[in-house]
Design a protein around this motif. Structure first.
Motif, PDB file in Angstrom:
ATOM      1  N   HIS A 273       0.745  -1.056  -0.061  1.00  0.00           N
ATOM      2  CA  HIS A 273       0.033  -0.023  -0.134  1.00  0.00           C
ATOM      3  C   HIS A 273       0.857   1.168  -0.094  1.00  0.00           C
TER       4      HIS A 273
ATOM      5  N   ILE B  27       1.012   2.894  -3.289  1.00  0.00           N
ATOM      6  CA  ILE B  27      -0.157   3.895  -3.656  1.00  0.00           C
ATOM      7  C   ILE B  27      -0.103   5.240  -3.111  1.00  0.00           C
ATOM      8  N   TYR B  28       0.192   5.245  -1.632  1.00  0.00           N
ATOM      9  CA  TYR B  28       0.336   6.477  -1.125  1.00  0.00           C
ATOM     10  C   TYR B  28       1.647   7.392  -1.316  1.00  0.00           C
TER      11      TYR B  28
ATOM     12  N   ILE C  97      -6.279  -0.040  -3.854  1.00  0.00           N
ATOM     13  CA  ILE C  97      -5.642  -0.756  -2.800  1.00  0.00           C
ATOM     14  C   ILE C  97      -6.097  -2.307  -2.790  1.00  0.00           C
TER      15      ILE C  97
ATOM     16  N   TYR D 210      -9.737   1.211   4.878  1.00  0.00           N
ATOM     17  CA  TYR D 210      -9.131   1.922   3.703  1.00  0.00           C
ATOM     18  C   TYR D 210     -10.495   2.471   2.647  1.00  0.00           C
TER      19      TYR D 210
ATOM     20  N   ILE E 193      -8.567   7.008  -2.558  1.00  0.00           N
ATOM     21  CA  ILE E 193      -8.642   5.744  -3.090  1.00  0.00           C
ATOM     22  C   ILE E 193      -9.712   5.380  -3.889  1.00  0.00           C
TER      23      ILE E 193
END
Length: 207
Positions: free
Chosen positions: A123, A126-127, A140, A154, A160
């Motif tokens: 993850h 992605i951040y 995610i 999440y 997201i």
């Protein structure tokens, strides 16, 4: 919307090969493909961290220059993007944890392809992508070992766009009410596909 997992795979086509993706696009399917960075920082479409399962060679992708992978017909991500002609969704699963320098490169390589969606089980990828460009489309990924509680957490993050979920969560009532696009993987039988395809977005294999 349904996405084909690693492209069409049968006796004529291997997973994550250009021919597999070309055949998928001809059928108007979006695709899911995995990416790794080579030693010389090229993004290739390949699922495993090593060549062992597919080619019986115990070498890691990250330790090989792309010119040495070319003979195995492992495609570059940019080749797959060009093949898509910006017409089909491409879920790009980032397999390793990538340094920010490589994530910048990934965003630059994909910037003119508007149907790219970046997903990862790691993850942090992605951040870090969102810190570089908050407008990229991201998802995610969760395995069958993850808890419903963690998925719900999440699901509250507005940055997201997608949740990529193991099929074990398909009938979970708590997850159903999360207001995000959800994709369930990997649907491997025609029976499963017919059961779930009307009301769910599926990532499926060649059925």
């Amino acid at each position: 919307m349904h996405i084909i997992h690693r492209g069409i795979v049968n006796k004529n086509y291997k997973e994550n090969f250009l021919e597999s993706f070309r055949a998928s696009f001809k059928k108007k399917f979006g695709i899911e493909t995995d990416i790794h960075a080579t030693k010389d920082n090229e993004f290739v479409c390949f699922h495993d961290f090593t060549l062992k399962r597919i080619f019986k060679i115990n070498q890691s992708i990250k330790n090989i220059n792309y010119i040495d992978l070319k003979k195995f017909k492992i495609p570059l991500l940019k080749e797959v993007l060009e093949l898509s002609k910006n017409k089909f969704p491409i879920f790009i699963e980032i397999k390793p944890l990538l340094k920010k320098k490589l994530l910048y490169k990934l965003i630059n390589e994909t910037r003119k392809f508007k149907k790219c969606i970046f997903i990862s089980f790691k993850h942090q990828n992605i951040y870090d992508l969102l810190k570089i460009n908050s407008k990229v489309k991201v998802g995610i990924s969760f395995s069958n070992k993850d808890s419903v509680k963690s998925i719900l957490k999440y699901g509250l993050n507005n940055k997201i766009n997608y949740l990529i979920l193991d099929k074990k969560f398909l009938d979970n009532k708590k997850i159903e009410i999360i207001d995000k696009e959800k994709y369930y993987y990997t649907i491997k039988t025609r029976k499963e596909f017919l059961k779930y395809n009307k009301n769910n977005n599926l990532i499926f294999e060649n059925l």
